[in-house]
Design a protein around this motif. Structure first.
Motif, PDB file in Angstrom:
ATOM      1  N   THR A 193      -5.600   2.112   2.189  1.00  0.00           N
ATOM      2  CA  THR A 193      -4.955   0.677   2.610  1.00  0.00           C
ATOM      3  C   THR A 193      -6.194  -0.215   3.413  1.00  0.00           C
ATOM      4  O   THR A 193      -7.158   0.250   4.014  1.00  0.00           O
ATOM      5  CB  THR A 193      -4.152   0.912   3.945  1.00  0.00           C
TER       6      THR A 193
ATOM      7  N   ARG B 206       1.017   4.179  -2.981  1.00  0.00           N
ATOM      8  CA  ARG B 206       0.767   5.552  -2.744  1.00  0.00           C
ATOM      9  C   ARG B 206       1.952   6.543  -3.285  1.00  0.00           C
ATOM     10  O   ARG B 206       1.688   7.544  -3.758  1.00  0.00           O
ATOM     11  CB  ARG B 206       0.828   5.560  -1.173  1.00  0.00           C
TER      12      ARG B 206
ATOM     13  N   ASP C  90       0.991  -1.154  -0.134  1.00  0.00           N
ATOM     14  CA  ASP C  90      -0.122  -0.009  -0.024  1.00  0.00           C
ATOM     15  C   ASP C  90       0.755   1.124  -0.131  1.00  0.00           C
ATOM     16  O   ASP C  90       0.487   2.207  -0.750  1.00  0.00           O
ATOM     17  CB  ASP C  90      -1.067  -0.051   1.408  1.00  0.00           C
ATOM     18  N   GLU C  91       1.990   1.260   0.656  1.00  0.00           N
ATOM     19  CA  GLU C  91       2.856   2.354   0.736  1.00  0.00           C
ATOM     20  C   GLU C  91       3.715   2.587  -0.490  1.00  0.00           C
ATOM     21  O   GLU C  91       3.709   3.818  -1.059  1.00  0.00           O
ATOM     22  CB  GLU C  91       4.014   2.286   1.910  1.00  0.00           C
TER      23      GLU C  91
ATOM     24  N   GLU D 154      -6.345   8.679  -4.719  1.00  0.00           N
ATOM     25  CA  GLU D 154      -6.343   8.089  -3.380  1.00  0.00           C
ATOM     26  C   GLU D 154      -5.806   6.732  -3.190  1.00  0.00           C
ATOM     27  O   GLU D 154      -6.605   5.994  -3.757  1.00  0.00           O
ATOM     28  CB  GLU D 154      -7.306   8.412  -2.527  1.00  0.00           C
ATOM     29  N   VAL D 155      -4.764   6.292  -2.667  1.00  0.00           N
ATOM     30  CA  VAL D 155      -4.512   4.639  -2.265  1.00  0.00           C
ATOM     31  C   VAL D 155      -5.126   4.524  -0.771  1.00  0.00           C
ATOM     32  O   VAL D 155      -4.720   5.048   0.033  1.00  0.00           O
ATOM     33  CB  VAL D 155      -3.218   4.688  -2.460  1.00  0.00           C
TER      34      VAL D 155
END
Length: 250
Positions: free
Chosen positions: A212, A198, A194-195, A209-210
């Motif tokens: 989590t 992003r 996820d990071e 927008e990502v």
């Protein structure tokens, strides 16, 4: 050494043909555009005449569950039969890290079926399991985009590899002795998925927008912590994502 690259005009195949040629090998691309159709068998006998090694990096044009299974079973079966008749001494196949950990994924099941055909063929072989390619970051983000316009990504381990590194490792494997087993390959850096997305999307100027989301699915499959990365020993590529992306942007 004559090395035939099935799928030799695609992303990995074209790089393979170039790398092998640079090292003095006779690298022959085999694809429908070069007169070779692995689904019908057309052109296989001719292109494999005198071949020492075959590297199969062909991919299904459809990811629909039934179609992808049919593609890999038919294509691989035809290639292996033609290899046996031509006396090919080494078959190199590419697959995906984690196939056995996501058996509910139709594409992964098809790759497992392909591997079983290779193992049972009697032809000496090497299997290379790769993590996801850096080149597919945008497509993976698109797949993870929900109706809300947000990209839902699971907080799991993620270790993408550049196609250039994949091709280089496949080439080295092909000119070596058959392994009769598999190796896992991955990029040099492990991230949180996820990071990573992003930051990667922001670097591309992608404003989505990502989110989590531990239940986010990866092409239909829910992931566990290490579904998509090697467990145990792996061969690592040399290209770091930031440097790779900067080179693509030039």
């Amino acid at each position: 050494m004559k090395i035939v690259v099935i799928g030799g005009t695609g992303l990995i195949g074209s790089k393979l043909v170039a790398k092998l040629g640079e090292h003095g090998h006779e690298a022959v691309p085999a694809a429908p555009s070069t007169g070779v159709n692995t689904l019908t068998g057309e052109g296989l006998a001719q292109v494999l005449e005198g071949a020492d090694v075959v590297i199969d990096v062909a991919n299904s044009p459809s990811f629909e569950e039934k179609a992808v299974m049919e593609f890999f079973k038919t294509s691989t079966g035809n290639v292996l039969k033609a290899e046996a008749e031509a006396g090919v001494r080494h078959h190199v196949g590419i697959s995906i890290v984690g196939t056995e950990r996501l058996p509910e994924n139709g594409y992964f099941r098809a790759k497992i079926a392909q591997e079983e055909l290779i193992k049972a063929s009697g032809i000496p072989y090497s299997l290379v399991h790769a993590t996801q390619f850096m080149e597919f970051v945008a497509a993976i983000a698109d797949e993870g985009t929900w109706d809300d316009g947000k990209v839902h990504i699971a907080p799991v381990a993620w270790q993408p590899i550049a196609a250039d590194d994949v091709a280089a490792i496949l080439a080295r494997t092909a000119i070596g002795a058959p392994l009769n087993t598999r190796i896992d390959i991955a990029g040099p850096d492990e991230y949180r998925m996820d990071e990573f997305f992003r930051k990667a999307l922001a670097a591309r100027g992608d404003t989505r927008e990502v989110v989590t989301d531990e239940h986010a699915r990866y092409f239909g499959s829910e992931l566990t912590e290490r579904s998509l990365v090697p467990i145990g020993e792996a061969t690592l590529g040399e290209l770091h994502y930031d440097a790779w992306y900067a080179a693509q942007a030039k």
